[in-house]
Design an enzyme around this catalytic site. Structure first.
Site, short mmCIF file in Angstrom:
data_model
loop_
_atom_site.label_atom_id
_atom_site.label_comp_id
_atom_site.label_asym_id
_atom_site.label_seq_id
_atom_site.Cartn_x
_atom_site.Cartn_y
_atom_site.Cartn_z
N GLU A 31 0.83 -1.20 0.00
CA GLU A 31 0.00 0.00 0.00
C GLU A 31 0.86 1.25 0.00
OE1 GLU A 31 -3.18 -0.13 -1.21
OE2 GLU A 31 -3.40 -1.62 0.37
N ALA A 125 -14.91 2.12 -1.70
CA ALA A 125 -14.55 1.00 -0.84
C ALA A 125 -13.09 0.58 -1.01
CB ALA A 125 -15.46 -0.20 -1.14
N GLY A 126 -12.31 1.38 -1.69
CA GLY A 126 -10.91 1.02 -1.91
C GLY A 126 -10.73 -0.08 -2.92
N LEU A 127 -11.71 -0.29 -3.78
CA LEU A 127 -11.66 -1.36 -4.79
C LEU A 127 -11.40 -0.81 -6.18
CD1 LEU A 127 -14.63 -3.56 -3.52
CD2 LEU A 127 -12.19 -3.76 -2.99
N SER A 128 -11.02 0.44 -6.25
CA SER A 128 -10.61 1.10 -7.49
C SER A 128 -11.68 1.10 -8.57
CB SER A 128 -9.32 0.51 -8.03
OG SER A 128 -8.70 1.43 -8.90
N SER A 130 -12.52 3.67 -9.95
CA SER A 130 -12.03 4.62 -10.96
C SER A 130 -11.20 3.91 -12.02
CB SER A 130 -11.20 5.71 -10.29
OG SER A 130 -10.12 5.17 -9.56
N GLU A 162 -6.14 9.85 -14.49
CA GLU A 162 -6.44 10.04 -13.07
C GLU A 162 -5.55 11.12 -12.46
OE1 GLU A 162 -7.80 7.48 -9.24
OE2 GLU A 162 -7.76 6.65 -11.26
N ASP A 174 -3.43 0.37 -9.73
CA ASP A 174 -4.83 0.05 -9.96
C ASP A 174 -5.10 -0.26 -11.42
OD1 ASP A 174 -5.04 0.65 -7.31
OD2 ASP A 174 -6.09 2.55 -7.59
N TYR A 226 -3.99 11.97 1.22
CA TYR A 226 -3.22 11.17 0.28
C TYR A 226 -2.06 11.99 -0.28
CZ TYR A 226 -2.51 7.77 -3.52
OH TYR A 226 -1.98 6.84 -4.38
#
Length: 384
Positions: A31, A125-128, A130, A162, A174, A226
């Protein structure tokens, strides 16, 4: 008819040129190492974003989605100005992809398009979600515009969109995971060279599953936390005289402690130790199998909680409760400040772990989390 094709039919009566999709991803471990040119180990999930596309007679890109009312229209000739002006909200992702792809493939033949986007990737949910949008749209435009880019180049297009169109300072993990996924495998990615290796996870063989625990605490990568972490990493690398924190080993940490202030040191320590944990996880999966990686997942969460300080009480509670109820390992995943945790769980313990987490959240007076299993799945593809 798929949901994306149904939505496209509300925009135009033209026959679709096709439909493409790309998945969200779970990062098993690694991470904030991606933008530090380090190592990551994500896998694509079954939840996907689809993009159905039809040609137009003009040069307009008209984008519609199932998660926003109305359509956004931008002429190709005005795309640069639209990206520069900003204010596109969700449409910055697909339009940013179109803008970045034209730069990456100057010999392509852009044409006006109607693009309908639908998704079942959970947002926030942090599952990308995008990267799933970017992967689906990039795959579609690559084919329809004849750009001829390979999957790695399309991942780069998504990252540029992005970073520069949306304004989120993320790395390329990602997009690479979404483009390159394979069933029951993770993608071991060197974020400096973009070299990848498939790593068999063995979850299916061992009867294991990944339980996602979505805290429903919202986060946004383009906001302060971030960006502050990224700036601290860059400052740490400069102070240590290296191009990126990837170039440091654990043996360099004593010198880092002497040179850096406490906060920057702890940010650096997380990246350096997390890179090593990724390498150790890959080796452990290959040598001992998935049941042996639990301690590495737990150590990753502790590092993010204490050194990188990107966890929140709900994520800590999710991890602690999952471990107390039989999970092999657990950690928060994604950029942090909310989002989701993951737990590696024996298949027949999924319901028990999910129930225990729900009870713990209720006792803590937190909003009830959303829990669901995910399966390592295939990457971006043309579906129709």
């Amino acid at each position: 008819m798929s949901a994306a094709s149904e939505l496209l039919a509300t925009l135009t009566d033209r026959v679709a040129e096709g439909e493409w999709s790309a998945p969200g991803r779970v990062n098993l471990i690694g991470e904030h190492t991606d933008y530090n040119e380090g190592f990551v180990l994500p896998f694509a999930i079954a939840e996907r974003t689809a993009a159905a596309v039809a040609l137009r007679d003009d040069d307009v890109l008209r984008i519609s989605s199932s998660f926003s009312e109305g359509a956004v229209e931008v002429p190709l000739a005005a795309l640069d100005d639209a990206i520069s002006a900003g204010g596109l909200d969700w449409a910055a992702y697909p339009l940013g992809v179109a803008w970045a792809l034209r730069r990456a493939a100057p010999d392509a033949a852009p044409r006006g398009l109607d693009v309908a986007i639908t998704s079942n990737v959970p947002v926030g949910a942090g599952l990308s979600s995008s990267a799933a949008i970017e992967g689906a749209v990039a795959s579609a435009l690559n084919d329809v515009w004849g750009a001829g880019l390979d999957r790695v180049a399309l991942a780069r297009v998504g990252r540029i969109a992005e970073n520069e169109a949306v304004g989120a300072p993320t790395g390329i993990m990602d997009q690479m995971a979404s483009m390159l996924g394979r069933a029951d495998a993770a993608t071991f990615l060197d974020c400096r060279t973009l070299q990848t290796q498939e790593v068999d996870l063995g979850f299916a063989r061992e009867g294991l599953e990944i339980l996602v625990i979505d805290t429903l605490v919202s986060h946004a990568h383009s906001t302060g936390g971030y960006a502050e972490r990224r700036a601290a990493c860059e400052a740490g690398a400069r102070a240590m005289g290296v191009l990126a924190l990837r170039d440091l080993a654990e043996s360099d940490l004593p010198r880092a402690r002497e040179l850096l202030d406490d906060v920057t040191y702890r940010r650096v320590r997380h990246i350096v130790t997390e890179n090593q944990r990724v390498l150790d996880t890959v080796a452990t999966l290959r040598d001992a199998g998935p049941r042996a990686i639990g301690e590495l997942l737990v150590a990753s969460h502790a590092s993010m909680r204490d050194d990188f300080e990107i966890s929140v009480p709900e994520l800590d509670l999710a991890v602690d409760t999952a471990l107390a109820n039989g999970a092999i390992g657990a950690r928060m995943t994604g950029g942090g400040f909310g989002g989701a945790a993951i737990a590696l769980v024996q298949g027949d313990r999924l319901e028990a772990v999910a129930s225990a987490v729900g009870e713990a959240f209720a006792a803590g007076r937190y909003r009830a989390p959303r829990t669901f299993p995910v399966l390592p799945s295939v990457g971006a593809r043309r579906d129709a």
